[in-house]
Scaffold this active site. Structure first.
Site, PDB file in Angstrom:
ATOM      1  N   ARG A 227      -7.965  -2.171  -4.612  1.00  0.00           N
ATOM      2  CA  ARG A 227      -8.232  -1.570  -5.913  1.00  0.00           C
ATOM      3  C   ARG A 227      -7.527  -2.391  -6.994  1.00  0.00           C
ATOM      4  NH1 ARG A 227     -11.955   0.580  -3.836  1.00  0.00           N
ATOM      5  NH2 ARG A 227     -12.385   2.799  -3.633  1.00  0.00           N
ATOM      6  N   HIS A 275     -16.443  -6.463  -7.256  1.00  0.00           N
ATOM      7  CA  HIS A 275     -16.248  -5.294  -6.387  1.00  0.00           C
ATOM      8  C   HIS A 275     -17.381  -5.183  -5.347  1.00  0.00           C
ATOM      9  CE1 HIS A 275     -14.294  -1.063  -6.123  1.00  0.00           C
ATOM     10  NE2 HIS A 275     -14.780  -1.427  -4.941  1.00  0.00           N
TER      11      HIS A 275
HETATM   12  N1  LIG Z   1     -13.225  -3.860  -2.511  1.00  0.00           N
HETATM   13  C1  LIG Z   1     -14.058  -3.151  -1.778  1.00  0.00           C
HETATM   14  O1  LIG Z   1     -15.258  -3.418  -1.752  1.00  0.00           O
HETATM   15  C2  LIG Z   1     -13.531  -2.049  -0.942  1.00  0.00           C
HETATM   16  C3  LIG Z   1     -12.242  -1.605  -1.081  1.00  0.00           C
HETATM   17  N2  LIG Z   1     -11.759  -0.621  -0.239  1.00  0.00           N
HETATM   18  C4  LIG Z   1     -10.368  -0.193  -0.400  1.00  0.00           C
HETATM   19  O2  LIG Z   1      -9.660  -0.449   0.824  1.00  0.00           O
HETATM   20  C5  LIG Z   1      -8.731   0.605   1.014  1.00  0.00           C
HETATM   21  C6  LIG Z   1      -8.267   0.637   2.460  1.00  0.00           C
HETATM   22  O3  LIG Z   1      -9.290   1.160   3.285  1.00  0.00           O
HETATM   23  P1  LIG Z   1      -9.006   1.595   4.796  1.00  0.00           P
HETATM   24  O4  LIG Z   1      -8.426   0.490   5.582  1.00  0.00           O
HETATM   25  O5  LIG Z   1     -10.244   2.236   5.298  1.00  0.00           O
HETATM   26  O6  LIG Z   1      -7.849   2.695   4.575  1.00  0.00           O
HETATM   27  P2  LIG Z   1      -6.908   3.388   5.647  1.00  0.00           P
HETATM   28  O7  LIG Z   1      -6.570   4.727   5.107  1.00  0.00           O
HETATM   29  O8  LIG Z   1      -7.513   3.296   6.999  1.00  0.00           O
HETATM   30  O9  LIG Z   1      -5.588   2.472   5.657  1.00  0.00           O
HETATM   31  C7  LIG Z   1      -4.622   2.543   4.669  1.00  0.00           C
HETATM   32  C8  LIG Z   1      -3.403   1.751   5.111  1.00  0.00           C
HETATM   33  O10 LIG Z   1      -2.484   1.687   4.022  1.00  0.00           O
HETATM   34  C9  LIG Z   1      -1.206   2.102   4.468  1.00  0.00           C
HETATM   35  N3  LIG Z   1      -0.468   2.743   3.374  1.00  0.00           N
HETATM   36  C10 LIG Z   1      -0.834   3.789   2.609  1.00  0.00           C
HETATM   37  N4  LIG Z   1       0.124   4.094   1.717  1.00  0.00           N
HETATM   38  C11 LIG Z   1       1.132   3.223   1.940  1.00  0.00           C
HETATM   39  C12 LIG Z   1       2.403   3.043   1.349  1.00  0.00           C
HETATM   40  N5  LIG Z   1       2.848   3.823   0.345  1.00  0.00           N
HETATM   41  N6  LIG Z   1       3.185   2.050   1.830  1.00  0.00           N
HETATM   42  C13 LIG Z   1       2.769   1.264   2.851  1.00  0.00           C
HETATM   43  N7  LIG Z   1       1.567   1.388   3.451  1.00  0.00           N
HETATM   44  C14 LIG Z   1       0.751   2.355   2.996  1.00  0.00           C
HETATM   45  C15 LIG Z   1      -1.478   3.081   5.581  1.00  0.00           C
HETATM   46  O11 LIG Z   1      -0.317   3.204   6.393  1.00  0.00           O
HETATM   47  P3  LIG Z   1      -0.334   4.058   7.763  1.00  0.00           P
HETATM   48  O12 LIG Z   1      -1.148   3.255   8.746  1.00  0.00           O
HETATM   49  O13 LIG Z   1       1.081   4.122   8.152  1.00  0.00           O
HETATM   50  O14 LIG Z   1      -0.962   5.382   7.415  1.00  0.00           O
HETATM   51  C16 LIG Z   1      -2.657   2.396   6.277  1.00  0.00           C
HETATM   52  O15 LIG Z   1      -2.200   1.421   7.175  1.00  0.00           O
HETATM   53  C17 LIG Z   1      -9.497   1.825   0.525  1.00  0.00           C
HETATM   54  O16 LIG Z   1      -8.597   2.877   0.174  1.00  0.00           O
HETATM   55  C18 LIG Z   1     -10.262   1.299  -0.669  1.00  0.00           C
HETATM   56  O17 LIG Z   1      -9.537   1.513  -1.859  1.00  0.00           O
HETATM   57  C19 LIG Z   1     -12.520  -0.071   0.742  1.00  0.00           C
HETATM   58  C20 LIG Z   1     -13.814  -0.485   0.922  1.00  0.00           C
HETATM   59  C21 LIG Z   1     -14.435  -1.473   0.074  1.00  0.00           C
HETATM   60  O1  LIG Z   2     -14.673   0.315  -2.911  1.00  0.00           O
HETATM   61  C1  LIG Z   2     -15.430   0.838  -2.169  1.00  0.00           C
HETATM   62  C2  LIG Z   2     -15.075   1.890  -1.260  1.00  0.00           C
HETATM   63  O2  LIG Z   2     -15.885   2.201  -0.375  1.00  0.00           O
HETATM   64  O3  LIG Z   2     -13.976   2.447  -1.403  1.00  0.00           O
END
Ligand SMILES: NC(=O)C1=CN([C@@H]2O[C@H](COP(=O)(O)OP(=O)(O)OC[C@H]3O[C@@H](n4cnc5c(N)ncnc54)[C@H](OP(=O)(O)O)[C@@H]3O)[C@@H](O)[C@H]2O)C=CC1
Ligand SMILES: O=CC(=O)O
Length: 312
Positions: A227, A275
């Protein structure tokens, strides 16, 4: 079973037709203002408050991976969706491979110094450069969830040392795991390419700022796939201009579309995409949603439920 669907840009008739094939007993309709008829499930992206408010829903599905926009709307309008109604999000559903393609292609671009060769080409200069070694190209992935784990896997396959930073510790073969704020500094000090795949939460907004960038190795790279609000854009520009950062590739921005006057557009060491790092793939998303609804109807506990208190 009644299902309502709302997405500001998706092809609603297509989604309804395809979802109907997977859930033949369901009555699925595109939601429009004024529709207060009962519904069991809602499939949404940037939904108007009135679509969800006051409905006795069994569950809501976000039509993407990130739930920051719906959670921020909920913060302002808590009555829109009581905590008792589960919120699901898309887990991978074809986004993992897209993130892998994006990350691998950009890391290889930097590793093989194509950015330097492109700069030399602009000066008509024929100049072989020293190779980088994998040892000096440690990848640090912030966020080790569904997408971070996929990206880690793909970069390991290309021989890069990989480390991840998350809230909880991971025990993954060949990956060094750092957990929590106490280990962020150590994670950053060994990182040459920082890849962001964190969710947007109160804890992570603005996390890629001057103090974080300062802790990276010199001549590091930043790849933001999560993001825009994670990055303090002026701090990123300052780190590029000071030479701390060699380059940045950005898919997401604090304001989207990126305003024409943003200095990021013209910075010679910034590349960007609008994006599109990983988009929602309808067939995979529909299969996941249909399967999850089926599991919920059977009283099972499917994966993909958002922890609304944690914020992701
Ligand atoms: N640019 C684009 O086109 C897209 C962007 N995205 C973005 O990617 C993000 C990640 O997606 P996804 O992998 O499915 O999400 P997940 O919820 O599966 O993973 C999130 C990860 O972030 C970690 N995390 C959360 N908060 C913290 C913190 N405060 N400190 C350290 N680590 C933290 C979590 O830790 P833990 O494992 O310990 O819970 C977890 O490992 C989405 O939220 C979205 O915003 C998604 C799709 C498309
Ligand atoms: O940014 C896209 C999403 O699926 O989140």
């Amino acid at each position: 079973m009644e299902i309502i669907f709302y997405h500001p840009t998706f092809d609603t008739p297509y989604w309804i037709a395809e979802l109907s094939k997977k859930l033949p007993g369901a009555r699925i309709r595109g939601w429009e203002r004024g529709d207060n008829a009962p519904a069991d499930y809602a499939l949404v992206w940037h939904p108007p408050v009135e679509m969800l408010q006051g409905r006795a829903l069994k569950a809501v599905f976000a039509l993407g991976a990130g739930v920051d926009s719906i959670l921020s709307k909920l913060k302002a309008n808590p009555e829109m969706l009581p905590l008792s109604i589960p919120l699901f999000r898309l887990e991978d559903t074809g986004m993992g491979i897209q993130m892998q393609e994006y990350a691998v292609s950009q890391v290889l671009h930097w590793f093989r110094r194509f950015d330097d060769y492109q700069a030399l080409q602009r000066e008509s200069t024929w100049q072989p450069l020293a190779d980088y070694t994998h040892d000096e190209f440690t990848i640090g992935i912030m966020g080790a969830g569904v997408l971070g784990s996929k990206v880690a896997e793909s970069l390991l396959a290309w021989g890069f040392p990989v480390r991840v930073w998350s809230r909880s510790r991971k025990s993954w073969p060949q990956v060094t795991s750092f957990a929590g704020d106490a280990e962020l500094g150590e994670f950053l000090r060994g990182t040459r390419v920082l890849i962001n795949l964190l969710p947007n939460t109160a804890e992570t907004v603005g996390i890629i700022n001057a103090s974080l960038l300062e802790q990276l190795q010199d001549n590091s790279y930043v790849l933001n796939l999560a993001r825009g609000v994670h990055v303090v854009e002026n701090d990123l520009l300052a780190a590029l201009d000071s030479g701390k950062l060699k380059a940045a590739m950005l898919d997401v921005f604090s304001r989207e579309p990126l305003p024409k006057e943003s200095p990021l557009w013209l910075h010679p060491r910034v590349t960007m995409t609008p994006h599109v790092a990983a988009v929602t793939r309808p067939q995979e998303a529909i299969a996941y949603i249909a399967q999850t609804i089926t599991q919920l109807e059977r009283g099972e506990t499917p994966s993909g439920q958002v922890d609304r208190v944690r914020g992701y």
